[in-house]
Design an enzyme around this catalytic site. Structure first.
Site, PDB file in Angstrom:
ATOM      1  N   GLU A  30     -11.560   0.345   4.186  1.00  0.00           N
ATOM      2  CA  GLU A  30     -10.521  -0.165   5.107  1.00  0.00           C
ATOM      3  C   GLU A  30     -10.344   0.750   6.319  1.00  0.00           C
ATOM      4  O   GLU A  30     -10.869   1.868   6.367  1.00  0.00           O
ATOM      5  CB  GLU A  30      -9.186  -0.324   4.368  1.00  0.00           C
ATOM      6  CG  GLU A  30      -8.630   0.983   3.848  1.00  0.00           C
ATOM      7  CD  GLU A  30      -7.106   1.053   3.867  1.00  0.00           C
ATOM      8  OE1 GLU A  30      -6.514   0.775   4.924  1.00  0.00           O
ATOM      9  OE2 GLU A  30      -6.538   1.421   2.822  1.00  0.00           O
ATOM     10  N   ASP A 144      11.000  -5.620   0.365  1.00  0.00           N
ATOM     11  CA  ASP A 144       9.753  -5.090   0.919  1.00  0.00           C
ATOM     12  C   ASP A 144       8.693  -4.945  -0.174  1.00  0.00           C
ATOM     13  O   ASP A 144       8.711  -3.996  -0.960  1.00  0.00           O
ATOM     14  CB  ASP A 144      10.003  -3.750   1.621  1.00  0.00           C
ATOM     15  CG  ASP A 144       8.802  -3.295   2.445  1.00  0.00           C
ATOM     16  OD1 ASP A 144       7.712  -3.888   2.295  1.00  0.00           O
ATOM     17  OD2 ASP A 144       8.952  -2.349   3.235  1.00  0.00           O
ATOM     18  N   SER A 146       4.503  -5.208  -0.499  1.00  0.00           N
ATOM     19  CA  SER A 146       3.304  -5.250   0.332  1.00  0.00           C
ATOM     20  C   SER A 146       2.503  -6.533   0.134  1.00  0.00           C
ATOM     21  O   SER A 146       2.339  -7.015  -1.004  1.00  0.00           O
ATOM     22  CB  SER A 146       2.406  -4.055   0.001  1.00  0.00           C
ATOM     23  OG  SER A 146       1.203  -4.142   0.730  1.00  0.00           O
ATOM     24  N   LYS A 165       1.269   5.296  -5.300  1.00  0.00           N
ATOM     25  CA  LYS A 165       1.995   6.457  -4.803  1.00  0.00           C
ATOM     26  C   LYS A 165       3.481   6.324  -5.089  1.00  0.00           C
ATOM     27  O   LYS A 165       4.026   5.230  -5.031  1.00  0.00           O
ATOM     28  CB  LYS A 165       1.834   6.414  -3.289  1.00  0.00           C
ATOM     29  CG  LYS A 165       1.529   7.682  -2.669  1.00  0.00           C
ATOM     30  CD  LYS A 165       1.726   7.611  -1.189  1.00  0.00           C
ATOM     31  CE  LYS A 165       0.641   8.406  -0.557  1.00  0.00           C
ATOM     32  NZ  LYS A 165      -0.443   7.579  -0.129  1.00  0.00           N
TER      33      LYS A 165
HETATM   34  N1  PSU Z   1      -1.245   4.070   1.055  1.00  0.00           N
HETATM   35  C1  PSU Z   1      -1.916   5.216   1.364  1.00  0.00           C
HETATM   36  N2  PSU Z   1      -2.642   5.266   2.507  1.00  0.00           N
HETATM   37  C2  PSU Z   1      -2.747   4.198   3.351  1.00  0.00           C
HETATM   38  C3  PSU Z   1      -2.050   2.991   3.009  1.00  0.00           C
HETATM   39  C4  PSU Z   1      -1.321   2.971   1.862  1.00  0.00           C
HETATM   40  O1  PSU Z   1      -1.856   6.169   0.632  1.00  0.00           O
HETATM   41  O2  PSU Z   1      -3.403   4.317   4.394  1.00  0.00           O
HETATM   42  C5  PSU Z   1      -2.184   1.781   3.908  1.00  0.00           C
HETATM   43  C6  PSU Z   1      -3.218   0.797   3.327  1.00  0.00           C
HETATM   44  O3  PSU Z   1      -3.929   0.227   4.397  1.00  0.00           O
HETATM   45  C7  PSU Z   1      -2.351  -0.257   2.677  1.00  0.00           C
HETATM   46  C8  PSU Z   1      -1.191  -0.289   3.636  1.00  0.00           C
HETATM   47  O4  PSU Z   1      -2.966  -1.505   2.541  1.00  0.00           O
HETATM   48  O5  PSU Z   1      -0.959   1.075   3.954  1.00  0.00           O
HETATM   49  C9  PSU Z   1       0.037  -0.928   3.040  1.00  0.00           C
HETATM   50  O6  PSU Z   1       0.996  -1.104   4.035  1.00  0.00           O
HETATM   51  P1  PSU Z   1       2.348  -1.872   3.700  1.00  0.00           P
HETATM   52  O7  PSU Z   1       3.103  -0.978   2.755  1.00  0.00           O
HETATM   53  O8  PSU Z   1       3.019  -2.009   5.027  1.00  0.00           O
HETATM   54  O9  PSU Z   1       1.986  -3.171   3.081  1.00  0.00           O
HETATM   55 MN    MN Z   2       6.094  -3.933   3.707  1.00  0.00          MN
END
Ligand code: PSU
Ligand code: MN
Length: 310
Positions: A30, A144, A146, A165
């Site tokens: 990614e 929230d 993801s 995490k």
């Molecule tokens: N967690 C990490 N490093 C990252 C991400 C998450 O330790 O770079 C990034 C990934 O691309 C993941 C995104 O898909 O954050 C999730 O974002 P959100 O929480 O806004 O859905």
């Molecule tokens: Mn989000």
């Protein structure tokens, strides 16, 4: 030989297209992790080293992003440099953002959800990253959650990560994945890793010991017509892991600051990642890079085993 994959918005690097048309192993990577997950210049170095780690297993790396509105499967060195240097100026792209960047001809750094969509368009089954998004702490108020989790429920790509995490609510993330029908496999562990540390205190659904067994699991899942993905949780190497209490204290502080500053929505994860790196004086960044490399290696081995099983 299989027909070359074509799609109006898709550009596949020739090396990747060749491998895919011959059924050889390919690993998707990614790009949000490059533009929003790590600081310059470590982000550029990480992106290049991760590709080498995939190659060392015999698989071909395909870093995925949107460049000037084109969905790119496999990036040139210059494109990786651009995403790394521009950082926050590149739009963070999850599923809902893709039509915007494509139609407006913009650059986009793809999250796990958007990367899965593009990998699937190209016919790639295995994807390596650091950590997936999940259910945020306080989600009962903020809602929230993801888009990575719903994507895992619908798109058939296996995501190798270092677990969940603790910027997230790990228990609720596991519940949500179960609802979405997403299996969580522990690679050579029964404990769900917590990204920087090897044990979150939660278990995985299934402990699986070898890349060949993971490949068999995926074949079974997809041969039954089940459309979703899978999480392959791979613990950070012991030597690079950090004590949970130490990292959790910094995460708590980062969460308090985010709350005080009213940071929300797509900005919250990048904010927390940046603050944790700062609060640990870069120690967490070293661990982050080590675990991504380890995930690339395991993903490469799984992709090799998957293509060997035909
Ligand atoms: N967690 C990490 N490093 C990252 C991400 C998450 O330790 O770079 C990034 C990934 O691309 C993941 C995104 O898909 O954050 C999730 O974002 P959100 O929480 O806004 O859905
Ligand atoms: Mn989000």
């Amino acid at each position: 030989m299989a027909q070359p994959i074509t799609h109006t918005h898709l550009d596949i690097l020739p090396e990747v297209a060749d491998a895919l048309s011959q059924g050889r192993p390919v690993v998707a990577l990614e790009s949000t992790i490059i533009s929003h997950g790590m600081p310059w210049p470590q982000n550029a170095e990480m992106a290049n080293t991760v590709e080498e780690a995939v190659r060392a297993t015999g698989a071909i790396p395909a870093t995925i992003a949107v460049i000037a509105g084109r969905l790119k499967v496999g990036l040139t060195t210059d494109e990786i440099q651009l995403l790394a240097r521009q950082g926050d100026a590149v739009m963070k792209c999850s599923r809902r953002d893709l039509p915007y960047v494509v139609s407006q001809g913009k650059h986009g750094a793809t999250t796990v959800s958007a990367t899965m969509i593009i990998a699937h368009m190209a016919g790639i089954r295995v994807f390596a990253t650091g950590g997936i998004g999940g259910v945020h702490r306080g989600a009962s108020e903020s809602m929230d959650i993801s888009a990575d989790l719903t994507e895992l429920g619908r798109t058939p790509v296996a995501v190798v990560c270092a677990g969940v995490k603790s910027i997230l609510d790990i228990g609720l993330t596991l519940e949500y994945l179960e609802t979405q029908g997403v299996p969580v496999l522990g690679f050579q562990t029964a404990a769900l890793p917590a990204f920087y540390s090897r044990d979150s205190g939660f278990g995985v659904d299934f402990a699986i010991d070898s890349p060949a067994d993971v490949a068999r699991f995926l074949k079974a899942q997809w041969s039954m017509g089940m459309t979703g993905g899978a999480v392959i949780a791979n613990p950070v190497p012991e030597a690079d892991s950090l004590p949970r209490e130490m990292i959790d204290a910094h995460i708590s502080q980062a969460l308090t600051e985010a709350d005080a500053q009213g940071i929300k929505g797509k900005n919250i994860t990048p904010f927390l990642l940046k603050r944790v790196t700062e609060l640990t004086d870069g120690v967490s960044l070293v661990t982050n890079i080590a675990l991504v490399l380890n995930n690339a290696k395991v993903a490469g081995e799984i992709a090799v085993a998957y293509s060997a099983q035909g």
